[in-house]
Motif scaffolding. Structure first.
Motif, PDB file in Angstrom:
ATOM      1  N   PHE A  10      25.152  -1.166  -4.886  1.00  9.22           N
ATOM      2  CA  PHE A  10      23.994  -0.351  -4.550  1.00  9.22           C
ATOM      3  C   PHE A  10      23.100  -0.987  -3.494  1.00  9.22           C
ATOM      4  O   PHE A  10      22.084  -0.428  -3.119  1.00  9.22           O
ATOM      5  CB  PHE A  10      23.181  -0.077  -5.819  1.00  9.22           C
ATOM      6  N   MET A  11      23.479  -2.162  -3.016  1.00  8.52           N
ATOM      7  CA  MET A  11      22.632  -2.917  -2.095  1.00  8.52           C
ATOM      8  C   MET A  11      23.047  -2.807  -0.639  1.00  8.52           C
ATOM      9  O   MET A  11      22.431  -3.424   0.215  1.00  8.52           O
ATOM     10  CB  MET A  11      22.616  -4.393  -2.507  1.00  8.52           C
ATOM     11  N   GLY A  12      24.057  -2.056  -0.361  1.00  4.86           N
ATOM     12  CA  GLY A  12      24.513  -1.921   1.019  1.00  4.86           C
ATOM     13  C   GLY A  12      23.458  -1.260   1.888  1.00  4.86           C
ATOM     14  O   GLY A  12      22.464  -0.705   1.390  1.00  4.86           O
ATOM     15  N   PRO A  13      23.649  -1.305   3.176  1.00  6.65           N
ATOM     16  CA  PRO A  13      22.634  -0.769   4.089  1.00  6.65           C
ATOM     17  C   PRO A  13      22.491   0.755   3.994  1.00  6.65           C
ATOM     18  O   PRO A  13      23.463   1.465   3.741  1.00  6.65           O
ATOM     19  CB  PRO A  13      23.154  -1.173   5.473  1.00  6.65           C
ATOM     20  N   VAL A  14      21.281   1.213   4.174  1.00  2.00           N
ATOM     21  CA  VAL A  14      21.016   2.644   4.237  1.00  2.00           C
ATOM     22  C   VAL A  14      21.747   3.192   5.462  1.00  2.00           C
ATOM     23  O   VAL A  14      21.753   2.577   6.521  1.00  2.00           O
ATOM     24  CB  VAL A  14      19.503   2.914   4.334  1.00  2.00           C
ATOM     25  N   GLY A  15      22.383   4.328   5.293  1.00  3.33           N
ATOM     26  CA  GLY A  15      23.161   4.907   6.380  1.00  3.33           C
ATOM     27  C   GLY A  15      24.637   4.562   6.298  1.00  3.33           C
ATOM     28  O   GLY A  15      25.455   5.144   7.005  1.00  3.33           O
ATOM     29  N   HIS A  16      25.008   3.635   5.423  1.00  3.72           N
ATOM     30  CA  HIS A  16      26.409   3.289   5.191  1.00  3.72           C
ATOM     31  C   HIS A  16      26.903   4.236   4.101  1.00  3.72           C
ATOM     32  O   HIS A  16      26.399   4.230   2.983  1.00  3.72           O
ATOM     33  CB  HIS A  16      26.537   1.828   4.756  1.00  3.72           C
ATOM     34  N   CYS A  17      27.869   5.071   4.435  1.00  2.00           N
ATOM     35  CA  CYS A  17      28.263   6.162   3.551  1.00  2.00           C
ATOM     36  C   CYS A  17      28.640   5.688   2.151  1.00  2.00           C
ATOM     37  O   CYS A  17      28.236   6.284   1.163  1.00  2.00           O
ATOM     38  CB  CYS A  17      29.389   6.979   4.168  1.00  2.00           C
ATOM     39  N   GLN A  18      29.424   4.626   2.045  1.00  2.00           N
ATOM     40  CA  GLN A  18      29.850   4.177   0.720  1.00  2.00           C
ATOM     41  C   GLN A  18      28.650   3.707  -0.100  1.00  2.00           C
ATOM     42  O   GLN A  18      28.506   4.085  -1.265  1.00  2.00           O
ATOM     43  CB  GLN A  18      30.886   3.063   0.825  1.00  2.00           C
ATOM     44  N   SER A  19      27.769   2.926   0.495  1.00  2.00           N
ATOM     45  CA  SER A  19      26.584   2.443  -0.225  1.00  2.00           C
ATOM     46  C   SER A  19      25.676   3.602  -0.598  1.00  2.00           C
ATOM     47  O   SER A  19      25.165   3.665  -1.724  1.00  2.00           O
ATOM     48  CB  SER A  19      25.819   1.436   0.638  1.00  2.00           C
ATOM     49  N   ASP A  20      25.480   4.524   0.321  1.00  2.00           N
ATOM     50  CA  ASP A  20      24.651   5.695   0.039  1.00  2.00           C
ATOM     51  C   ASP A  20      25.258   6.527  -1.085  1.00  2.00           C
ATOM     52  O   ASP A  20      24.539   7.054  -1.947  1.00  2.00           O
ATOM     53  CB  ASP A  20      24.478   6.560   1.288  1.00  2.00           C
ATOM     54  N   THR A  21      26.592   6.628  -1.106  1.00  2.00           N
ATOM     55  CA  THR A  21      27.269   7.397  -2.149  1.00  2.00           C
ATOM     56  C   THR A  21      27.046   6.760  -3.513  1.00  2.00           C
ATOM     57  O   THR A  21      26.746   7.459  -4.489  1.00  2.00           O
ATOM     58  CB  THR A  21      28.775   7.523  -1.850  1.00  2.00           C
ATOM     59  N   TYR A  22      27.172   5.444  -3.601  1.00  2.00           N
ATOM     60  CA  TYR A  22      26.915   4.774  -4.879  1.00  2.00           C
ATOM     61  C   TYR A  22      25.482   4.991  -5.332  1.00  2.00           C
ATOM     62  O   TYR A  22      25.222   5.224  -6.512  1.00  2.00           O
ATOM     63  CB  TYR A  22      27.223   3.280  -4.789  1.00  2.00           C
ATOM     64  N   ARG A  23      24.524   4.945  -4.410  1.00  2.00           N
ATOM     65  CA  ARG A  23      23.129   5.186  -4.784  1.00  2.00           C
ATOM     66  C   ARG A  23      22.929   6.627  -5.254  1.00  2.00           C
ATOM     67  O   ARG A  23      22.209   6.871  -6.227  1.00  2.00           O
ATOM     68  CB  ARG A  23      22.199   4.842  -3.624  1.00  2.00           C
ATOM     69  N   LEU A  52      37.354  10.438   6.495  1.00  2.00           N
ATOM     70  CA  LEU A  52      38.278  11.131   7.395  1.00  2.00           C
ATOM     71  C   LEU A  52      37.717  11.208   8.811  1.00  2.00           C
ATOM     72  O   LEU A  52      38.420  10.992   9.789  1.00  2.00           O
ATOM     73  CB  LEU A  52      38.545  12.552   6.898  1.00  2.00           C
ATOM     74  N   LEU A  53      36.439  11.519   8.892  1.00  2.00           N
ATOM     75  CA  LEU A  53      35.820  11.725  10.201  1.00  2.00           C
ATOM     76  C   LEU A  53      35.493  10.433  10.938  1.00  2.00           C
ATOM     77  O   LEU A  53      35.507  10.406  12.163  1.00  2.00           O
ATOM     78  CB  LEU A  53      34.541  12.553  10.032  1.00  2.00           C
ATOM     79  N   THR A  54      35.208   9.373  10.200  1.00  2.00           N
ATOM     80  CA  THR A  54      34.723   8.156  10.857  1.00  2.00           C
ATOM     81  C   THR A  54      35.711   6.994  10.861  1.00  2.00           C
ATOM     82  O   THR A  54      35.614   6.118  11.718  1.00  2.00           O
ATOM     83  CB  THR A  54      33.404   7.679  10.213  1.00  2.00           C
ATOM     84  N   LEU A  55      36.654   6.990   9.928  1.00  2.00           N
ATOM     85  CA  LEU A  55      37.532   5.821   9.801  1.00  2.00           C
ATOM     86  C   LEU A  55      39.009   6.105  10.083  1.00  2.00           C
ATOM     87  O   LEU A  55      39.787   5.174  10.250  1.00  2.00           O
ATOM     88  CB  LEU A  55      37.414   5.229   8.387  1.00  2.00           C
ATOM     89  N   LYS A  56      39.370   7.361  10.103  1.00  2.00           N
ATOM     90  CA  LYS A  56      40.782   7.712  10.240  1.00  2.00           C
ATOM     91  C   LYS A  56      41.023   8.526  11.500  1.00  2.00           C
ATOM     92  O   LYS A  56      40.172   9.268  11.958  1.00  2.00           O
ATOM     93  CB  LYS A  56      41.248   8.529   9.026  1.00  2.00           C
ATOM     94  N   GLU A  57      42.203   8.370  12.032  1.00  2.00           N
ATOM     95  CA  GLU A  57      42.636   9.221  13.135  1.00  2.00           C
ATOM     96  C   GLU A  57      43.748  10.107  12.608  1.00  2.00           C
ATOM     97  O   GLU A  57      44.669   9.644  11.945  1.00  2.00           O
ATOM     98  CB  GLU A  57      43.133   8.364  14.301  1.00  2.00           C
ATOM     99  N   PHE A  58      43.620  11.382  12.874  1.00  2.00           N
ATOM    100  CA  PHE A  58      44.621  12.331  12.411  1.00  2.00           C
ATOM    101  C   PHE A  58      44.618  13.520  13.356  1.00  2.00           C
ATOM    102  O   PHE A  58      43.606  13.808  14.002  1.00  2.00           O
ATOM    103  CB  PHE A  58      44.335  12.772  10.970  1.00  2.00           C
ATOM    104  N   PRO A  59      45.741  14.198  13.449  1.00  2.00           N
ATOM    105  CA  PRO A  59      45.800  15.353  14.351  1.00  2.00           C
ATOM    106  C   PRO A  59      44.978  16.507  13.784  1.00  2.00           C
ATOM    107  O   PRO A  59      45.234  16.971  12.673  1.00  2.00           O
ATOM    108  CB  PRO A  59      47.285  15.704  14.396  1.00  2.00           C
TER     109      PRO A  59
END
Length: 98
Positions: A10-23, A52-59
């Motif tokens: 829960f301590m990750g930076p604000v704006g970091h999707c995974q940390s925001d999701t846990y919060r 999907l949008l930020t970390l992966k490349e897909f057609p």
């Protein structure tokens, strides 16, 4: 699984999707991780769409990526993954019957 046992989640930076999701999940469960909380599943769908949008490349076409971006925004507001399946992005995807 009691996620409160790992406070670093829960301590990750604000704006970091995974940390925001846990919060968001902590807020949705009110810190009571042993309870069933369907909202957390919708929050994970938001997180997966973000990945999907930020970390992966897909057609995908620009329109498809636009649809995923829209879903990502809406997913946070759903009360469950079942509710999220009724999202406009999935119209015509699921078939009923045999």
């Amino acid at each position: 699984c009691d996620l409160s046992a790992d406070p670093e989640l829960f301590m990750g930076p604000v704006g970091h999707c995974q940390s925001d999701t846990y919060r968001r999940m902590k807020k949705a469960t009110r810190g009571k991780w042993e309870r069933h909380s369907p909202k957390t599943n919708a929050l994970w769908l938001h997180y997966l769409a973000d990945c999907l949008l930020t970390l992966k490349e897909f057609p995908a076409t620009a329109a498809q990526k636009h649809d995923i971006k829209g879903f990502r925004k809406r997913a946070v507001g759903y009360g469950s993954a079942a509710e999220a399946l009724w999202d406009d992005m999935f119209v015509g995807v699921f078939k009923t019957g045999h």
